[in-house]
Design a protein around this motif. Structure first.
Motif, mmCIF file in Angstrom:
data_model
loop_
_atom_site.group_PDB
_atom_site.id
_atom_site.type_symbol
_atom_site.label_atom_id
_atom_site.label_comp_id
_atom_site.label_asym_id
_atom_site.label_seq_id
_atom_site.Cartn_x
_atom_site.Cartn_y
_atom_site.Cartn_z
ATOM 1 N N ARG A 285 -44.175 54.234 -7.252
ATOM 2 C CA ARG A 285 -43.141 53.357 -7.822
ATOM 3 C C ARG A 285 -41.903 54.169 -8.226
ATOM 4 N NH1 ARG A 285 -41.583 48.771 -9.993
ATOM 5 N NH2 ARG A 285 -40.600 48.690 -12.054
ATOM 6 N N VAL A 286 -42.122 55.298 -8.886
ATOM 7 C CA VAL A 286 -40.994 56.121 -9.322
ATOM 8 C C VAL A 286 -40.219 56.666 -8.128
ATOM 9 C CG1 VAL A 286 -40.400 58.315 -10.417
ATOM 10 C CG2 VAL A 286 -41.900 56.709 -11.584
ATOM 11 N N LEU A 287 -40.935 57.163 -7.111
ATOM 12 C CA LEU A 287 -40.248 57.684 -5.931
ATOM 13 C C LEU A 287 -39.452 56.593 -5.223
ATOM 14 C CD1 LEU A 287 -42.954 60.102 -4.465
ATOM 15 C CD2 LEU A 287 -41.001 60.650 -5.927
ATOM 16 N N ALA A 288 -39.973 55.363 -5.238
ATOM 17 C CA ALA A 288 -39.224 54.252 -4.653
ATOM 18 C C ALA A 288 -37.963 53.951 -5.466
ATOM 19 C CB ALA A 288 -40.106 53.010 -4.578
ATOM 20 N N LEU A 289 -38.069 54.005 -6.789
ATOM 21 C CA LEU A 289 -36.905 53.772 -7.641
ATOM 22 C C LEU A 289 -35.819 54.820 -7.412
ATOM 23 C CD1 LEU A 289 -38.631 52.856 -11.029
ATOM 24 C CD2 LEU A 289 -37.215 51.335 -9.634
ATOM 25 N N GLU A 290 -36.236 56.031 -7.059
ATOM 26 C CA GLU A 290 -35.293 57.129 -6.879
ATOM 27 C C GLU A 290 -34.804 57.272 -5.445
ATOM 28 O OE1 GLU A 290 -33.609 59.061 -8.829
ATOM 29 O OE2 GLU A 290 -34.415 58.128 -10.630
ATOM 30 N N THR A 291 -35.122 56.301 -4.590
ATOM 31 C CA THR A 291 -34.581 56.309 -3.230
ATOM 32 C C THR A 291 -33.116 55.916 -3.266
ATOM 33 O OG1 THR A 291 -36.738 55.720 -2.300
ATOM 34 C CG2 THR A 291 -34.814 55.331 -0.916
ATOM 35 N N LEU A 292 -32.276 56.658 -2.567
ATOM 36 C CA LEU A 292 -30.846 56.350 -2.515
ATOM 37 C C LEU A 292 -30.551 55.251 -1.495
ATOM 38 C CD1 LEU A 292 -29.410 59.985 -2.652
ATOM 39 C CD2 LEU A 292 -29.555 58.329 -4.527
ATOM 40 N N ALA A 293 -29.289 54.836 -1.460
ATOM 41 C CA ALA A 293 -28.797 53.782 -0.571
ATOM 42 C C ALA A 293 -29.395 52.428 -0.919
ATOM 43 C CB ALA A 293 -29.051 54.119 0.900
ATOM 44 N N HIS A 294 -29.628 52.187 -2.223
ATOM 45 C CA HIS A 294 -30.002 50.848 -2.672
ATOM 46 C C HIS A 294 -28.831 49.890 -2.490
ATOM 47 C CE1 HIS A 294 -34.000 51.172 -4.501
ATOM 48 N NE2 HIS A 294 -33.668 52.384 -4.893
ATOM 49 N N THR A 295 -27.638 50.400 -2.743
ATOM 50 C CA THR A 295 -26.431 49.584 -2.627
ATOM 51 C C THR A 295 -25.357 50.377 -1.895
ATOM 52 O OG1 THR A 295 -25.575 50.352 -4.756
ATOM 53 C CG2 THR A 295 -26.899 48.338 -4.778
ATOM 54 N N LYS A 296 -24.273 49.699 -1.576
ATOM 55 C CA LYS A 296 -23.167 50.313 -0.829
ATOM 56 C C LYS A 296 -22.115 50.858 -1.790
ATOM 57 C CE LYS A 296 -19.212 48.795 1.928
ATOM 58 N NZ LYS A 296 -18.580 47.633 2.598
ATOM 59 N N PRO A 297 -21.834 52.153 -1.771
ATOM 60 C CA PRO A 297 -20.700 52.662 -2.554
ATOM 61 C C PRO A 297 -19.396 52.055 -2.043
ATOM 62 C CG PRO A 297 -22.123 54.462 -1.829
ATOM 63 C CD PRO A 297 -22.563 53.231 -1.090
ATOM 64 N N VAL A 298 -18.428 51.889 -2.948
ATOM 65 C CA VAL A 298 -17.147 51.300 -2.542
ATOM 66 C C VAL A 298 -16.122 52.367 -2.206
ATOM 67 C CG1 VAL A 298 -17.537 49.190 -3.846
ATOM 68 C CG2 VAL A 298 -16.367 51.124 -4.942
ATOM 69 N N VAL A 299 -16.539 53.638 -2.204
ATOM 70 C CA VAL A 299 -15.646 54.746 -1.850
ATOM 71 C C VAL A 299 -16.243 55.486 -0.659
ATOM 72 C CG1 VAL A 299 -14.840 54.984 -4.226
ATOM 73 C CG2 VAL A 299 -16.765 56.377 -3.434
ATOM 74 N N PRO A 300 -15.436 56.259 0.068
ATOM 75 C CA PRO A 300 -15.966 57.021 1.200
ATOM 76 C C PRO A 300 -16.996 58.043 0.737
ATOM 77 C CG PRO A 300 -13.574 56.929 1.289
ATOM 78 C CD PRO A 300 -13.970 56.393 -0.046
ATOM 79 N N LEU A 301 -18.034 58.198 1.545
ATOM 80 C CA LEU A 301 -19.100 59.153 1.274
ATOM 81 C C LEU A 301 -19.147 60.148 2.426
ATOM 82 C CD1 LEU A 301 -21.647 60.105 -0.283
ATOM 83 C CD2 LEU A 301 -22.946 58.392 1.000
ATOM 84 N N HIS A 302 -19.006 61.431 2.111
ATOM 85 C CA HIS A 302 -19.025 62.482 3.126
ATOM 86 C C HIS A 302 -20.333 63.263 2.974
ATOM 87 C CE1 HIS A 302 -14.863 61.410 3.533
ATOM 88 N NE2 HIS A 302 -14.610 61.787 2.299
ATOM 89 N N LEU A 303 -21.222 63.136 3.946
ATOM 90 C CA LEU A 303 -22.498 63.836 3.937
ATOM 91 C C LEU A 303 -22.437 65.028 4.886
ATOM 92 C CD1 LEU A 303 -24.949 60.783 4.159
ATOM 93 C CD2 LEU A 303 -24.326 62.072 2.101
ATOM 94 N N TYR A 304 -23.091 66.109 4.513
ATOM 95 C CA TYR A 304 -23.165 67.277 5.388
ATOM 96 C C TYR A 304 -24.487 67.990 5.170
ATOM 97 C CZ TYR A 304 -21.605 69.947 1.244
ATOM 98 O OH TYR A 304 -21.490 70.504 0.005
#
Length: 379
Positions: A285-304
């Protein structure tokens, strides 16, 4: 500038009554001997909230550049380095003041652009008696990031300009800034957040947990168990430990990252009642709560990410990219032919260039709460 000892009363927890998240409680000037580009540095104590929305004290450091960039080109950069430890003298605000912070290249480069750099210590670090650090608890980390930006806004005595906010982090610091983008629309919509850069980010801890619980990363697995159980201490999570594991945790939660890896090289299962402690109903349950991308950020996201990353496998970063794209996020991706530590330094110029474009290429953001976003972010 004052270089008061780290065990002084400055880091004592303040009284929280009547204070709001983002309120600046106390400041003091310090010297940051490693940073050529800092004209001033302030250790600060401010108010944030934890993963249960309870108010907590937090600490950090605000660095003022020698020459602030012109309006329209300057920024307040909230910078989150990767794991420093669960306790002891490992908070960035303390390390920078005593000249032992191992990660200064990115900070120096941002100061060179004329940006103010604010570095949070993270929940459980810095403030006396509030450890251990909630390592890998991205939702708590995201709140600390946004409240630090608020504190800089409200700190008239810090000498920081009114400027857009950017966030940049690596590894667990990257998870914190990515989470701040998800929380921003409903938690701190008044913060003029323009862009986020996050390196070596794993959105799904459940998929990554077995890898950092043995071998060279065994100590990180123990730190993850401690940090997440601290963040969710209302849930019975330490029941997976043996008596020896309980004793190990009591020692480990006071150690820096280096001390932790040296002292606890055993696989995480060595300290647990079962071979796979993560495969437990409460931990799932905790690991599921800590999963990212639950919602859409409203700013640009740069992943590398580094293609040869042996700490956070690049496949985990690619899955993070896919998860955000599925949410409709404005997200970019850059992959480097390098390992974990080399990527952190190699990407610096690219990261700052992308974030610089977010300042000049986008209007100020007025964040609005989509009908279901607050519920999603709290769940």
């Amino acid at each position: 500038m004052n270089s008061a000892p780290m065990n002084s009363a400055f880091y004592d927890a303040p009284i929280l009554d009547g204070r709001r998240a983002g309120d600046l409680v106390r400041t003091r000037p310090v010297f940051a001997p490693q940073l050529i580009g800092a004209a001033g540095a302030w250790q600060i104590i401010y108010i944030s909230t934890n993963s249960r929305a309870e108010r907590i004290p937090a600490s950090g450091i605000v660095l003022i550049p020698e020459a602030v960039a012109a309006p329209g080109a300057t920024a307040i950069l909230v910078y989150c380095p990767e794991f420093r430890g669960l306790g002891g003298v490992c908070a960035p605000s303390q390390l920078l003041a005593i000249g032992t912070e191992p990660d200064t290249a990115g900070i120096e480069a941002a100061l060179g652009r004329g940006w103010v750099v604010a570095v949070p210590d993270g929940e459980g670090l810095g403030v006396t008696g509030h450890g251990p650090h909630t390592f890998l608890a991205a939702r708590a980390g995201g709140r600390v990031v946004l409240d630090l930006a608020r504190a800089v806004y409200r700190g008239a005595n810090l000498g920081a300009p009114v400027a857009p906010v950017l966030a940049w982090g690596y590894a667990d610091g990257g998870r914190a800034v990515a989470a701040s983008g998800e929380l921003h629309p409903w938690y701190a919509p008044e913060v003029d957040l323009r862009g986020i850069a996050a390196g070596a980010v794993a959105s799904d801890l459940a998929a990554l947990a077995p890898a950092f619980s043995q071998g060279a990363g065994a100590g990180v697995g123990l730190a993850a168990l401690i940090g997440l159980s601290r963040a969710y201490e209302h849930i019975p999570l330490r029941h997976v430990l043996t008596d020896d594991g309980i004793a190990a945790v009591a020692e480990a939660e006071h150690l820096t990252g280096t001390e932790l890896l040296q002292r606890f090289p055993q696989p995480l299962a060595h300290w647990c009642q079962r071979p796979d402690p993560w495969n437990d109903q409460w931990w799932r349950r905790v690991l599921a709560l800590e999963t990212l991308a639950h919602t859409k950020p409203v700013v640009p996201l740069h992943l590398y990410h580094g293609s040869a990353d042996a700490v956070v496998p690049v496949q985990a970063g690619r899955r993070t990219l896919i998860a955000y794209r599925q949410r409709g996020t404005e997200v970019s991706w850059r992959e480097y032919d390098a390992g974990h530590h080399d990527t952190a330094s190699t990407a610096t110029s690219d990261v700052l260039a992308r974030l610089g474009e977010d300042i000049t290429g986008r209007p100020p953001i007025t964040a609005r709460v989509p009908p279901d976003s607050e519920h999603a972010a709290r769940s």
